[in-house]
Design a protein around this motif. Structure first.
Motif, mmCIF file in Angstrom:
data_model
loop_
_atom_site.group_PDB
_atom_site.id
_atom_site.type_symbol
_atom_site.label_atom_id
_atom_site.label_comp_id
_atom_site.label_asym_id
_atom_site.label_seq_id
_atom_site.Cartn_x
_atom_site.Cartn_y
_atom_site.Cartn_z
ATOM 1 N N ASP A 77 27.642 13.109 39.548
ATOM 2 C CA ASP A 77 28.700 13.967 39.450
ATOM 3 C C ASP A 77 29.939 13.124 38.997
ATOM 4 N N VAL A 78 30.520 13.484 37.953
ATOM 5 C CA VAL A 78 31.579 12.675 37.498
ATOM 6 C C VAL A 78 32.946 13.780 37.119
ATOM 7 N N SER A 79 32.843 14.854 38.004
ATOM 8 C CA SER A 79 33.765 15.900 37.833
ATOM 9 C C SER A 79 35.133 15.582 37.947
ATOM 10 N N HIS A 80 35.183 14.648 38.742
ATOM 11 C CA HIS A 80 36.701 14.238 39.294
ATOM 12 C C HIS A 80 37.471 13.758 37.970
ATOM 13 N N MET A 81 36.477 13.345 36.926
ATOM 14 C CA MET A 81 37.211 12.664 35.576
ATOM 15 C C MET A 81 37.998 13.862 35.068
ATOM 16 N N GLY A 82 38.997 13.732 34.057
ATOM 17 C CA GLY A 82 40.011 14.579 33.527
ATOM 18 C C GLY A 82 39.524 14.720 31.982
ATOM 19 N N GLN A 83 39.354 16.176 31.812
ATOM 20 C CA GLN A 83 39.034 16.528 30.314
ATOM 21 C C GLN A 83 40.253 17.146 29.673
ATOM 22 N N LEU A 84 40.712 16.884 28.557
ATOM 23 C CA LEU A 84 41.474 17.541 27.928
ATOM 24 C C LEU A 84 41.481 17.676 26.441
ATOM 25 N N ARG A 85 42.086 18.628 25.483
ATOM 26 C CA ARG A 85 41.893 18.763 23.975
ATOM 27 C C ARG A 85 43.266 18.484 23.433
ATOM 28 N N PHE A 95 37.032 9.439 23.547
ATOM 29 C CA PHE A 95 37.446 10.721 22.686
ATOM 30 C C PHE A 95 36.528 10.829 21.888
ATOM 31 N N VAL A 96 36.466 12.145 21.428
ATOM 32 C CA VAL A 96 35.546 12.788 20.456
ATOM 33 C C VAL A 96 36.136 13.310 19.411
ATOM 34 N N ASN A 97 35.907 13.428 18.068
ATOM 35 C CA ASN A 97 36.370 14.123 17.200
ATOM 36 C C ASN A 97 35.568 15.267 17.095
ATOM 37 N N ARG A 98 35.906 16.369 17.553
ATOM 38 C CA ARG A 98 35.007 17.680 17.373
ATOM 39 C C ARG A 98 35.415 18.691 16.131
ATOM 40 N N GLY A 99 36.303 18.312 15.369
ATOM 41 C CA GLY A 99 36.574 19.161 13.968
ATOM 42 C C GLY A 99 37.952 19.855 14.419
ATOM 43 N N GLU A 100 37.724 20.779 15.510
ATOM 44 C CA GLU A 100 38.539 21.756 15.947
ATOM 45 C C GLU A 100 39.690 21.312 16.801
ATOM 46 N N ASP A 101 39.089 20.071 17.295
ATOM 47 C CA ASP A 101 40.182 19.245 18.172
ATOM 48 C C ASP A 101 39.808 17.792 18.596
ATOM 49 N N ILE A 102 40.519 17.102 19.354
ATOM 50 C CA ILE A 102 40.125 15.739 19.864
ATOM 51 C C ILE A 102 40.027 15.798 21.111
ATOM 52 N N PHE A 103 38.427 15.848 21.734
ATOM 53 C CA PHE A 103 38.134 16.209 23.146
ATOM 54 C C PHE A 103 38.245 14.830 23.756
ATOM 55 N N VAL A 104 39.197 14.591 24.981
ATOM 56 C CA VAL A 104 39.518 13.449 25.720
ATOM 57 C C VAL A 104 38.952 13.420 27.003
ATOM 58 N N ILE A 105 38.456 12.306 27.745
ATOM 59 C CA ILE A 105 37.918 12.174 28.967
ATOM 60 C C ILE A 105 38.492 11.103 29.454
ATOM 61 N N VAL A 106 39.484 11.325 30.630
ATOM 62 C CA VAL A 106 39.951 10.154 31.359
ATOM 63 C C VAL A 106 39.746 10.028 32.631
ATOM 64 N N ASN A 107 40.109 8.824 33.478
ATOM 65 C CA ASN A 107 39.717 8.630 34.646
ATOM 66 C C ASN A 107 40.327 9.619 35.642
ATOM 67 N N GLY A 108 39.602 9.814 36.728
ATOM 68 C CA GLY A 108 40.125 10.725 37.731
ATOM 69 C C GLY A 108 41.392 10.483 38.441
ATOM 70 N N ALA A 109 41.599 9.128 38.604
ATOM 71 C CA ALA A 109 42.786 8.738 39.493
ATOM 72 C C ALA A 109 43.767 8.637 38.478
ATOM 73 N N CYS A 110 43.671 8.864 37.558
ATOM 74 C CA CYS A 110 44.987 8.516 36.225
ATOM 75 C C CYS A 110 44.932 10.064 35.615
ATOM 76 N N LYS A 111 44.278 10.985 35.755
ATOM 77 C CA LYS A 111 44.261 11.893 34.788
ATOM 78 C C LYS A 111 45.832 12.887 34.754
ATOM 79 N N HIS A 112 46.452 13.042 35.870
ATOM 80 C CA HIS A 112 47.619 13.700 35.893
ATOM 81 C C HIS A 112 48.665 12.830 35.257
ATOM 82 N N GLY A 113 48.769 11.614 35.649
ATOM 83 C CA GLY A 113 49.723 10.633 35.020
ATOM 84 C C GLY A 113 49.344 10.599 33.238
#
Length: 379
Positions: free
Chosen positions: A54-62, A106-124
């Motif tokens: 379970d790595v749901s603490h990680m941050g995901q953004l588009r 990060f992934v190029n999904r065509g419609e967006d750049i999908f990014v996964i960052v570390n949980g402790a850093c995600k808000h920063g």
């Protein structure tokens, strides 16, 4: 008041408790450090079968909009513009001194750049990205989505039963998928990647589907739940950095021995050289005009004594020449291993150093990385 009362929980919290996990605070969340089988069993199961993290603490953004790739590339010394459709890449957010704010995928999904960052850093990270490029693209945080990692040589067998087609992916590629449970559809995005050195997958999915999907995976005979303890030992054997231990805002990519993550197009003489924060310093370290004074290296113990983070490293004259950033007795390698920063003249493979453990000099030797061979599926 318990230590975990004010912590956030992931959508799998009830499942972790049901499985008897020992929960600990991590990155502001209550997370499973291990299950009843224990760290060693979990580590070996991931190396031989399939482990579910379970790595749901990680941050995901588009990042969305026609300038998203160009804008994101301006923050990192990596090639974003040239990344192919559904291809994934490792990235490094840098500050103006070339220090690492965070490492990410990060992934190029065509419609967006999908990014996964570390949980402790995600808000920063979100604040940094918004401040630097928020006027050039739309930044959409998805911190409410769940993230699972299925790792190990039998991960593909187990996951393909639930998501046919994932077996066609190769390392660092992704695909959209849909999973239906109890009449409810869930939109997933799957990449063939991970943090263990093994073949495996990372699965982004809506929070409402996470518990049912995790249970469906755990129902597969190859799969067992794995906690943060084994996640750490697996990544260390693979020679992978842990943000906050092995890299931080005081280390540059070159000092961290992450030159491989910076493509030629962004280096001196490349078509899109520089233009990222700290470029002058990082490029000078890369091309040798201003060599890094310290470097991250791998170390193996010559005695069976575990060497932990913050242990000083001395040369034979007793002078401090470095410090361990991560270390443990590696379950698969079956010997003490560590990552450390040492003065550049001590970074050559084969160099012998002394780790000062409780006042005693423990001999160690600079080793190639990874400590355990990677088994990524490259097709």
């Amino acid at each position: 008041m318990s230590a975990t009362e004010n912590l956030l929980t992931t959508p799998l919290n009830a499942l972790h408790l049901e499985l008897g996990a020992r929960m600990v605070p991590f990155a502001g969340y209550s997370m499973p450090v291990q299950y009843p089988a224990g760290l060693m069993a979990e580590h070996h199961h991931t190396r031989t079968a399939a482990g579910l993290f379970d790595v749901s603490h990680m941050g995901q953004l588009r990042l969305l909009g026609p300038e998203a790739a160009t804008a994101f590339e301006s923050l990192m010394p990596v090639d974003v513009i040239g990344l192919g459709l559904h291809k994934q890449r490792y990235g490094l957010l840098l500050n103006d001194e070339g220090g690492i704010i965070d490492d990410l995928m990060f992934v190029n999904r065509g419609e967006d750049i999908f990014v996964i960052v570390n949980g402790a850093c995600k808000h920063g990270d979100l604040a940094h990205i918004q401040a630097r490029i928020g006027n050039r693209c739309t930044i959409e945080p998805q911190f409410n989505r769940a993230l699972l990692a299925l790792q190990g040589p039998q991960a593909v067998t187990a996951l393909a039963r639930l998501l046919p087609g994932v077996e066609q992916l190769v390392f660092m590629t992704g695909m959209a998928a849909q999973w239906t449970h109890a009449g409810q559809d869930a939109d997933l995005y799957v990449t063939r990647s991970g943090y263990t050195g093994e073949d495996g997958f990372e699965i982004s999915l809506p929070a409402h589907a996470a518990d049912a999907f995790a249970r469906a995976l755990l129902a597969q005979p190859e799969v067992k739940p794995i906690g943060l303890g084994a996640r750490n030992s697996l990544r260390l054997e693979a020679g992978l950095c842990l943000y906050g231990n092995d890299i931080d805002t005081t280390t540059t990519p070159v000092e961290a021995n992450l030159n491989w993550a910076m493509q030629k197009v962004r280096r001196t003489g490349g078509a899109r050289a520089g233009g990222f924060p700290g470029a002058d310093k990082v490029l000078a370290q890369l091309d040798g005009t201003r060599p890094a004074q310290r470097l991250r290296v791998g170390l193996v113990g010559l005695e069976r004594v575990p060497v932990r983070e913050h242990v000083e490293l001395h040369n034979d004259a007793g002078q401090k020449i470095g410090e361990v950033s991560s270390g443990l007795l590696a379950p698969t390698a079956d010997q003490p291993v560590a990552l450390a920063y040492v003065q550049a003249e001590y970074a050559a493979v084969g160099t012998r150093l002394n780790a000062m453990v409780r006042g005693k000099a423990v001999p160690m030797q600079v080793s190639p990385l990874p400590f355990v061979p990677n088994r990524y599926h490259r097709g």
